[in-house]
Scaffold this active site. Sequence first.
Site, short mmCIF file in Angstrom:
data_model
loop_
_atom_site.label_atom_id
_atom_site.label_comp_id
_atom_site.label_asym_id
_atom_site.label_seq_id
_atom_site.Cartn_x
_atom_site.Cartn_y
_atom_site.Cartn_z
N TRP B 222 -50.16 -20.26 -17.71
CA TRP B 222 -51.13 -18.97 -17.53
C TRP B 222 -52.02 -19.41 -16.34
O TRP B 222 -52.82 -18.25 -16.09
CB TRP B 222 -52.20 -18.92 -19.08
CG TRP B 222 -52.73 -20.41 -19.11
CD1 TRP B 222 -52.07 -21.13 -20.43
CD2 TRP B 222 -53.65 -21.15 -18.63
NE1 TRP B 222 -52.88 -22.24 -20.70
CE2 TRP B 222 -53.67 -22.31 -19.30
CE3 TRP B 222 -54.57 -20.82 -17.35
CZ2 TRP B 222 -54.65 -23.50 -19.21
CZ3 TRP B 222 -55.28 -22.03 -17.08
CH2 TRP B 222 -55.40 -23.18 -17.89
N LYS B 246 -40.25 -16.50 -20.77
CA LYS B 246 -41.29 -16.20 -21.68
C LYS B 246 -42.81 -16.57 -21.12
O LYS B 246 -42.84 -17.74 -20.69
CB LYS B 246 -41.28 -17.18 -23.01
CG LYS B 246 -42.49 -17.01 -23.78
CD LYS B 246 -42.86 -18.06 -24.79
CE LYS B 246 -43.87 -19.00 -24.33
NZ LYS B 246 -45.27 -18.28 -24.09
N GLY B 299 -45.99 -26.83 -17.52
CA GLY B 299 -47.07 -26.63 -18.65
C GLY B 299 -47.59 -28.22 -18.74
O GLY B 299 -47.45 -28.72 -17.83
N GLU B 322 -42.15 -29.38 -15.17
CA GLU B 322 -43.21 -29.18 -14.31
C GLU B 322 -44.74 -29.67 -15.15
O GLU B 322 -45.04 -28.56 -15.70
CB GLU B 322 -43.38 -28.13 -13.22
CG GLU B 322 -42.12 -27.98 -12.31
CD GLU B 322 -42.07 -28.76 -11.29
OE1 GLU B 322 -43.22 -29.55 -11.03
OE2 GLU B 322 -41.11 -28.99 -10.37
N LEU B 323 -44.98 -30.85 -15.22
CA LEU B 323 -46.23 -31.13 -16.32
C LEU B 323 -47.48 -31.39 -15.50
O LEU B 323 -47.74 -30.84 -14.55
CB LEU B 323 -45.48 -32.33 -17.07
CG LEU B 323 -44.10 -32.07 -17.59
CD1 LEU B 323 -43.81 -33.09 -18.40
CD2 LEU B 323 -44.14 -30.87 -18.31
N GLY B 324 -48.30 -32.21 -16.07
CA GLY B 324 -49.48 -32.53 -15.67
C GLY B 324 -49.60 -33.43 -14.54
O GLY B 324 -48.68 -33.92 -14.17
N GLN B 403 -59.57 -24.03 -23.77
CA GLN B 403 -59.36 -24.78 -22.41
C GLN B 403 -61.11 -25.14 -22.26
O GLN B 403 -61.44 -26.21 -21.85
CB GLN B 403 -58.92 -23.96 -21.34
CG GLN B 403 -57.33 -23.85 -21.26
CD GLN B 403 -56.78 -25.48 -21.13
OE1 GLN B 403 -57.30 -26.09 -20.32
NE2 GLN B 403 -55.83 -25.59 -21.82
#
Lengths: 402, 554
Positions: B222, B246, B299, B322-324, B403
Amino acid sequence: MWQELFINNQWQDAVSGKTFPTINPATGEVICQVAEADEADVDKAVKAAHNAFKLGSPWRRMDASHRGLLLNRLADAIERDSAYLAELETLDNGKPYAVAYTVDLPNVVKCLRYYAGWADKWEGKTIPIDGDYFCYTRLEPIGVCGQIIPWNFPLLMQAWKLGPALATGNTVVMKVAEQTPLTALYVASLIKEVGFPEGVVNILPGMGPSAGAAIAKHMDVDKVAFTGSTEVGHLIQQASGSSNLKKVTLELGGKSPNIILSDANMEDAVEQSHFALFFNQGQCCCAGSRTYVQADIYDEFVERSVERAKRRVVGNPFDLKTEQGPQVDQEQFNKILGYISSGKREGAKLMCGGGVAADRGYFIQPTVFGDVQDNMTIAREEIFGPDIDKAICLQWARAGTV
Amino acid sequence: MPVTGVGVHQTGGASSASPTEGKHANMNSQPDNDQSDNGCNHQGPNQNHKSEHGDRPGMQALPMPVPDPPIQYTKLFISNEWHESCSGRKIPVYNPATGELLCEVEEADAEDVDKAVRSARATFQMGSPWRSMDASDRGHLLNRLADLVERDRLLLATLEALDSGKVFLMAYFVDLMATIKTLRYYGGWADKIHGKTIPVDGEYFTYTRHEPIGVCGQIIPWNFPLMMFAWKIAPALCCGNTVVIKPAEQTPLSALHMAALIKEAGFPPGVVNVLPGYGQTAGCAISHHMDIDKVAFTGSTAVGKLIQKAAGDSNLKRVTLELGGKNPNIVFADCDLEYAVEQAHSGLFFNQGQCCLAGSRVFVEEPIYEEFVRRSVERARSKVLGNPLLPGVDQGPQIDQKQFDKIMELIESGKREGATLECGGSPWGQQGLFIQPTVFSNVTDNMRIAKEEIFGPVQQIMCFRSIHEVIQRANATHYGLAAGVFTNDIDKALTVSSALQAGMVWVNCYNAMSAQCPFGGFKMSGNGRELGEYALQEYTEVKAVTIKISQKNS
């Protein structure tokens, strides 16, 4: 219609004021006068291209992706104006309008789009050399590229030359063929319209021995690309050696063998071989002008080819039914008729055609020679006309060579 | 500044716009704003207009959000048609700046995923229009899609700002620009995906084909809804795959508008299918699906692990992640201080801190530490919060309550564990999800705020003494996405950038991204690369074909 030299995004007369006529080969009539570039004009153009190439210039500072965007915009503009460009191409070159519109123009657009896509993807490397070093390569543009293009596919040759040169960041001085300058000059106006900076592309109509030679020997041209006859290719390479050792790429003539084996689909092979030779009035460097046919299908193949050649529709290139227009000019016309004579003289069998096809313009009948031996002139030299030779191919299976 | 509602009307000519736009649109600009440093994140608005629209001299008026933008597309997009969800359920979509409900969209679940996968699979069959299309035509379609995005740029930027809370001008100049450029970049690759001919031993002619993998499931977040959508579909389609994507439940609107543009551009039905839904249902269905050949996920690292497990558990589908990140930004004493402060600031606070790339551990060399902190605090305090649609606003709300709560919790941990709270540290405004720009100094490596990804407007500034020490501390994390190095010493720059375990290292800049440059992380920040030529590998399956010939010659 644009009729002047295009230098630094500006239209100008030749320094000498000279002009030359460009002819409609379907009628032999003059279309218009065009400014004739010579050495002084080449100098001006090279200076403009050199400035446009300087470090810090808009062209050198531009994102590679933006070079690609400009090429895409040029493709869009050409697509927009394709009907007009196809007409102008047919008027100046003689190729059938239906072909200019459905083959030449779409391929011009595709070529430019293809290279537009490469602009920001032409990547150097990092290399793990021995020692305490960080080593990488940059793929840099060469610099000012002289490009000399022929008259057989004026627009397409222009696109093939400009696409990769501009995608990689070079600047260009292009001499277009004196027989067919008009479409290239129109494209110059589009180059300006879509936003290429001044001096990136410069277009000079002119003669080979003057403007072309000036480019090939220019001390400030970093590379010359030439498409044309092998004879002139020799001169270009020598000129490079005599001047500044500029890089040279050459696309020259051919006498391309087209080999038909007996297990080929006869109908397809006849049609493809016909097309291979007769496309573009035979004015193709890749024309399949030596058709080798395996012995057991030879007679039928020749018979069918002759019948197909006899059916070829020669006429006004603006007529949509026309398959074959005129040859591009008097010189080519004479040369081809000369080869046809030599074929008859040296004992090849004239199966059809062999003469002039109309009483004005440079039209030649689709011509087929049979029983051609490899040592005949027509089997060795590039004719660049609607004249196909077929030879018997014996012993193929055993010798394994043709 | 008061927060106004949806569809607020803009009055013309915001006078504070010029200096503000200079600050955020030019995230990475050199002080002289030159074009050499180009990427999707740092062309100033004037430069952008020039390059996209030809030579127009003088200042451009700032783009304005579309007032009362129509939200036309709220259903699932399958086979180029709009469908209601099989379950009948819907997802409420909120404007995080106001809390207002923007609309409801259909909620995809496993059954809808099945439908979409069937469509994508059929479209992928040999002989289908998509498989038999010239590669150059695929490129042409991507370029057409880029044209349409350009046409609808204002609307898309408005929807994006409303849906995600990001500043409208950022959405317009950064997100939309990156989206357009990414689509065009991959449009150019489509017909340049080359296999090879290979001189194998033996009497063989061997070549490879670089084929599309097949049906690709793509799950996007998002924080950059539209840009992530483009980053995912562009390389996938360029290589000839079909897609079931999605978008995040918080931000489905721009993705659904893109679906409409995809149809308008002329992509055959089933090439792209768009299913808004929740992670635990639709996302899970995708990652477990036996007929999806590859899953790409952007995410959190926590969910990335679930995706990888699901792939192993189901059909061993290919996985890219692809992460943090907890990205170190290393500032040496010999840097251009003012510039480094600004870069470190935008490197953290961009997009309300909601960036996997956020430079959330700023290591500053001791001699300049105090001054750096002082200037960073001053800079953070100057930030303008408010309605993200208004020009002059620098920072919008966080995306949602979850968040918001997480960020506040981490801020509290910072205070509790003994970091020095220099500024901020509390919510902002009378309502909603805004958090004050927050700076902590004297942060030690074992504090939670130094270890965990905050994903909010919270900057940590730590002190270091030696190059060896800072490299070691920078690398002491499971993450490895990005890093920054500020120095004028070429040797330091090369040494540190070689030593850092990060997929992207920025020297004297931060967040310098561009469609041509690969993006991705080491270690638990992910697997595989997006963007650049490298992304093509992730969407290609190599087939080697070996043909017996009677006599090989070199």
